[in-house]
Design a protein around this motif. Structure first.
Motif, PDB file in Angstrom:
ATOM      1  N   ALA A   1      -2.616 150.903 -33.284  1.00 52.86           N
ATOM      2  CA  ALA A   1      -1.500 150.637 -34.206  1.00 52.86           C
ATOM      3  C   ALA A   1      -0.245 151.396 -33.767  1.00 52.86           C
ATOM      4  O   ALA A   1       0.877 150.897 -33.927  1.00 52.86           O
ATOM      5  CB  ALA A   1      -1.900 151.045 -35.615  1.00 52.86           C
ATOM      6  N   GLU A   2      -0.439 152.583 -33.175  1.00 53.48           N
ATOM      7  CA  GLU A   2       0.734 153.372 -32.789  1.00 53.48           C
ATOM      8  C   GLU A   2       1.553 152.670 -31.697  1.00 53.48           C
ATOM      9  O   GLU A   2       2.788 152.766 -31.678  1.00 53.48           O
ATOM     10  CB  GLU A   2       0.340 154.805 -32.379  1.00 53.48           C
ATOM     11  CG  GLU A   2      -0.639 154.978 -31.225  1.00 53.48           C
ATOM     12  CD  GLU A   2      -2.103 154.968 -31.652  1.00 53.48           C
ATOM     13  OE1 GLU A   2      -2.463 154.130 -32.506  1.00 53.48           O
ATOM     14  OE2 GLU A   2      -2.886 155.754 -31.097  1.00 53.48           O
ATOM     15  N   ILE A   3       0.865 151.919 -30.820  1.00 60.55           N
ATOM     16  CA  ILE A   3       1.601 151.229 -29.750  1.00 60.55           C
ATOM     17  C   ILE A   3       2.273 149.966 -30.308  1.00 60.55           C
ATOM     18  O   ILE A   3       3.420 149.650 -29.956  1.00 60.55           O
ATOM     19  CB  ILE A   3       0.647 150.870 -28.576  1.00 60.55           C
ATOM     20  CG1 ILE A   3       0.024 152.151 -27.995  1.00 60.55           C
ATOM     21  CG2 ILE A   3       1.365 150.085 -27.473  1.00 60.55           C
ATOM     22  CD1 ILE A   3       1.022 153.206 -27.524  1.00 60.55           C
ATOM     23  N   ARG A   4       1.594 149.278 -31.216  1.00 59.20           N
ATOM     24  CA  ARG A   4       2.224 148.099 -31.839  1.00 59.20           C
ATOM     25  C   ARG A   4       3.471 148.538 -32.597  1.00 59.20           C
ATOM     26  O   ARG A   4       4.494 147.860 -32.608  1.00 59.20           O
ATOM     27  CB  ARG A   4       1.218 147.380 -32.752  1.00 59.20           C
ATOM     28  CG  ARG A   4       0.134 146.653 -31.941  1.00 59.20           C
ATOM     29  CD  ARG A   4      -0.720 145.762 -32.802  1.00 59.20           C
ATOM     30  NE  ARG A   4      -1.685 146.522 -33.582  1.00 59.20           N
ATOM     31  CZ  ARG A   4      -2.856 146.973 -33.115  1.00 59.20           C
ATOM     32  NH1 ARG A   4      -3.215 146.712 -31.878  1.00 59.20           N
ATOM     33  NH2 ARG A   4      -3.667 147.650 -33.881  1.00 59.20           N
ATOM     34  N   ASN A   5       3.405 149.708 -33.209  1.00 58.12           N
ATOM     35  CA  ASN A   5       4.549 150.256 -33.929  1.00 58.12           C
ATOM     36  C   ASN A   5       5.680 150.616 -32.946  1.00 58.12           C
ATOM     37  O   ASN A   5       6.855 150.301 -33.168  1.00 58.12           O
ATOM     38  CB  ASN A   5       4.071 151.499 -34.692  1.00 58.12           C
ATOM     39  CG  ASN A   5       5.060 151.956 -35.719  1.00 58.12           C
ATOM     40  OD1 ASN A   5       5.938 151.190 -36.119  1.00 58.12           O
ATOM     41  ND2 ASN A   5       4.931 153.193 -36.148  1.00 58.12           N
ATOM     42  N   LEU A   6       5.292 151.228 -31.844  1.00 58.73           N
ATOM     43  CA  LEU A   6       6.278 151.652 -30.834  1.00 58.73           C
ATOM     44  C   LEU A   6       7.064 150.446 -30.293  1.00 58.73           C
ATOM     45  O   LEU A   6       8.258 150.542 -29.994  1.00 58.73           O
ATOM     46  CB  LEU A   6       5.519 152.347 -29.687  1.00 58.73           C
ATOM     47  CG  LEU A   6       6.330 153.007 -28.593  1.00 58.73           C
ATOM     48  CD1 LEU A   6       7.002 154.272 -29.130  1.00 58.73           C
ATOM     49  CD2 LEU A   6       5.430 153.403 -27.409  1.00 58.73           C
ATOM     50  N   LYS A   7       6.351 149.312 -30.213  1.00 60.51           N
ATOM     51  CA  LYS A   7       6.973 148.101 -29.654  1.00 60.51           C
ATOM     52  C   LYS A   7       8.132 147.573 -30.507  1.00 60.51           C
ATOM     53  O   LYS A   7       8.960 146.794 -30.034  1.00 60.51           O
ATOM     54  CB  LYS A   7       5.906 146.998 -29.539  1.00 60.51           C
ATOM     55  CG  LYS A   7       5.338 146.893 -28.146  1.00 60.51           C
ATOM     56  CD  LYS A   7       4.498 145.655 -27.989  1.00 60.51           C
ATOM     57  CE  LYS A   7       5.339 144.386 -28.012  1.00 60.51           C
ATOM     58  NZ  LYS A   7       4.558 143.169 -27.832  1.00 60.51           N
ATOM     59  N   GLN A   8       8.161 147.981 -31.768  1.00 55.94           N
ATOM     60  CA  GLN A   8       9.295 147.561 -32.612  1.00 55.94           C
ATOM     61  C   GLN A   8      10.584 148.212 -32.128  1.00 55.94           C
ATOM     62  O   GLN A   8      11.670 147.746 -32.419  1.00 55.94           O
ATOM     63  CB  GLN A   8       9.075 148.008 -34.047  1.00 55.94           C
ATOM     64  CG  GLN A   8       7.934 147.331 -34.744  1.00 55.94           C
ATOM     65  CD  GLN A   8       7.823 147.885 -36.165  1.00 55.94           C
ATOM     66  OE1 GLN A   8       8.815 148.217 -36.793  1.00 55.94           O
ATOM     67  NE2 GLN A   8       6.593 147.985 -36.632  1.00 55.94           N
TER      68      GLN A   8
END
Ligand SMILES: C[S@@+](CC[C@H](N)C(=O)[O-])C[C@H]1O[C@@H](n2cnc3c(N)ncnc32)[C@H](O)[C@@H]1O
Length: 497
Positions: A163-170
């Protein structure tokens, strides 16, 4: 995935077992093999004695833990609450000093992050986005061989991981290949990483490391090893009890003093398996009753335990009056207790002490993990915290510390966890309480001398080399341990210092 043979070769190289040091080639007393639990595990190839070092691992990657509540500190040294902390103007990572900024660690982190185009600037209230993702970001620095090693570790590729990487992608435009590697690293970290201990009493940002050999150890709620870290991020794994050739080498992924329902739920949610070890199968957990609840009948003072602890839907039964309670009623009480504990924020040692002595045992048996946890917190505080330092501690509090240490040591012994880290720490605190008693009443010294000496000696054997060991461990051993020939007055001068 590497074959078992290739993985064994990679592990040997990683541990430096192919090299000769001073003409000696170190070998290990275990192999990587298929585990009866499924997947791979470490299996003893020779009998191993308690205290033997099994291996010394180093992390493929390490960095901040990813939890949303992890306090943010310097991304190089982990320092928290620094007055001087600032964000790097190229990559926005948090730093505490120019010295940390000028390290290779930061140079590499910054090099990756500042290369990505920004989609949306990170607002202050989301400022932990980068810190939470930093450990998987560091996987981008691994070379080809290390990436193969990473990919050969077990990784639960489930939506809740990464989830932290999906968040970072924003916030950043991240090349697809880099995103995929970071997602893999997140899953491998969540399956295998260990939290890295910090120096005793030191507040630092909480870090985790992907230790690939340690990551091959399966879990048992009564592990036959313990691990500790040194200041160079090395993780040493030692046997805590005899391990017979042909048996599996285990670590423990949960709290040793958690009761079975708490451990099994945690293991299922985070590591995706239902533990069926001997401890989990025994409703009483070696007679410790760590998971027990009070009987729901107001007339009965007995304890409730699950009839079949390996079945989450099992009814519970009172050991005294035999009343059966359906699992959903038990879960409601466990949920309420969880919320109660989550809402508690003890502002002082006195509050903690009063809650432990006057309140909690109204709701749960004295053996319950919640009580044991609060007892440990009081043990750690008495003698060490401002207002409760040794010279400030009343006689009754000193006696309470001693009896809590003895009680918790009995629980640890009943679990059969051998020379676990917790045992070392409890022995150290028992020693400190006894030494303080002898300092106050010198006439008592001869009577309790042998216990003062044996407790510090055993604590030293367990905790030496461990970065989280109490800093005066060695000094106490030298002055108050066996074989010290200093006169009695001199022996105690270190306690007055
Ligand atoms: C750190 S890895 C351990 C090594 C792993 N077995 C492998 O093949 O690489 C953790 C994972 O191993 C499995 N595992 C570990 N201990 C287990 C146990 N006691 N029972 C069942 N599965 C276990 C779970 O899938 C868990 O998420």
């Amino acid at each position: 995935m590497l074959s078992l043979e290739q993985l064994s070769q990679t592990v040997k190289e990683h541990l430096g077992l192919n090299e000769f040091v001073d003409g000696i080639q170190y070998t290990c007393k275990w192999t990587i093999d298929e585990s009866p639990l499924g997947g791979r595990g470490l299996i003893a190839s020779e009998d191993i004695m308690p205290g033997e070092v099994l291996f010394v691992d180093r992390p493929l990657i390490y960095g901040p833990r990813s939890g949303a509540n992890v306090e943010q500190g310097c991304t190089v040294c982990g320092k928290l609450d620094s007055d001087t902390s600032y964000k790097c103007d190229k990559c926005s990572l948090l730093l505490c000093s120019e010295q940390c900024q000028n390290t290779n660690i930061h140079f590499n982190d910054c090099g990756i992050i500042s290369r990505w185009n920004i989609n949306t600037p990170i607002e202050d209230d989301n400022s932990n986005v980068l810190s939470r993702s930093l450990t998987p970001i560091r996987a981008l620095m691994l070379n080809d061989d290390q990436r193969i090693f990473l990919a050969s570790l077990q990784a639960h590729r489930l939506p809740q991981h990464g989830a932290e990487i999906r968040n970072l992608k924003q916030y950043y435009e991240i090349p697809e290949e880099e995103e995929q590697l970071m997602l893999l690293a997140c899953c491998a970290l969540d399956t295998n990483a260990y939290q890295i201990a910090t120096a005793y009493g030191k507040r630092e940002m909480s870090m985790r490391g992907l230790y690939p050999v340690s990551g091959l150890m399966n879990h048992n709620c009564v592990p036959n090893t313990r691990y500790y870290f040194n200041g160079d991020l090395q993780m040493t794994v030692k046997a805590v009890k005899p391990i017979r050739a042909g048996t599996e080498i285990f670590s423990c992924y949960s709290g040793i003093l958690w009761g079975t329902p708490a451990r099994r739920t945690h293991l299922y949610k985070t590591k995706h398996f239902l533990c069926k070890c001997d401890r989990c199968s025994d409703p009483t957990e070696g007679g410790t009753l760590l998971g027990a609840l009070k009987c729901f009948s107001t007339e009965c003072s007995g304890n409730l335990l699950p009839i079949d602890p390996l079945k989450s839907s099992s009814p519970w039964r009172c050991l005294q009056c035999n009343m059966r309670v359906p699992d959903e009623n038990v879960r409601a009480v466990q949920g309420a207790l969880g919320s109660l504990m989550g809402s508690l924020n003890f502002e002082s040692v006195q509050e903690l002490e009063s809650f432990l002595i006057n309140r909690i045992t109204k709701y749960v048996p004295k053996t319950n993990q919640i009580v044991v946890d609060l007892q440990c917190r009081l043990i750690w505080a008495f003698g060490e915290v401002e207002g409760y330092r040794w010279h400030e501690l009343s006689e009754s509090r000193l006696a309470l510390k001693e009896s809590l240490c003895r009680g918790t040591l009995r629980t640890v012994a009943a679990l059969g966890v051998g020379d676990a880290h917790l045992r070392g720490l409890l022995l150290y605190h028992l020693h400190a309480a006894l030494a303080e008693r002898a300092r106050r009443s010198p006439d008592l010294y001869e009577e309790i001398k042998s216990e003062i000496e044996s407790t510090i000696e055993q604590a030293y054997i367990i905790l030496q080399g461990d970065i989280s060991a109490p800093p005066d461990l060695e000094l106490r051993r030298r002055y108050l341990g066996p074989g010290c020939d200093k006169p009695q007055e001199e022996r105690f001068f270190i306690l007055d210092a």
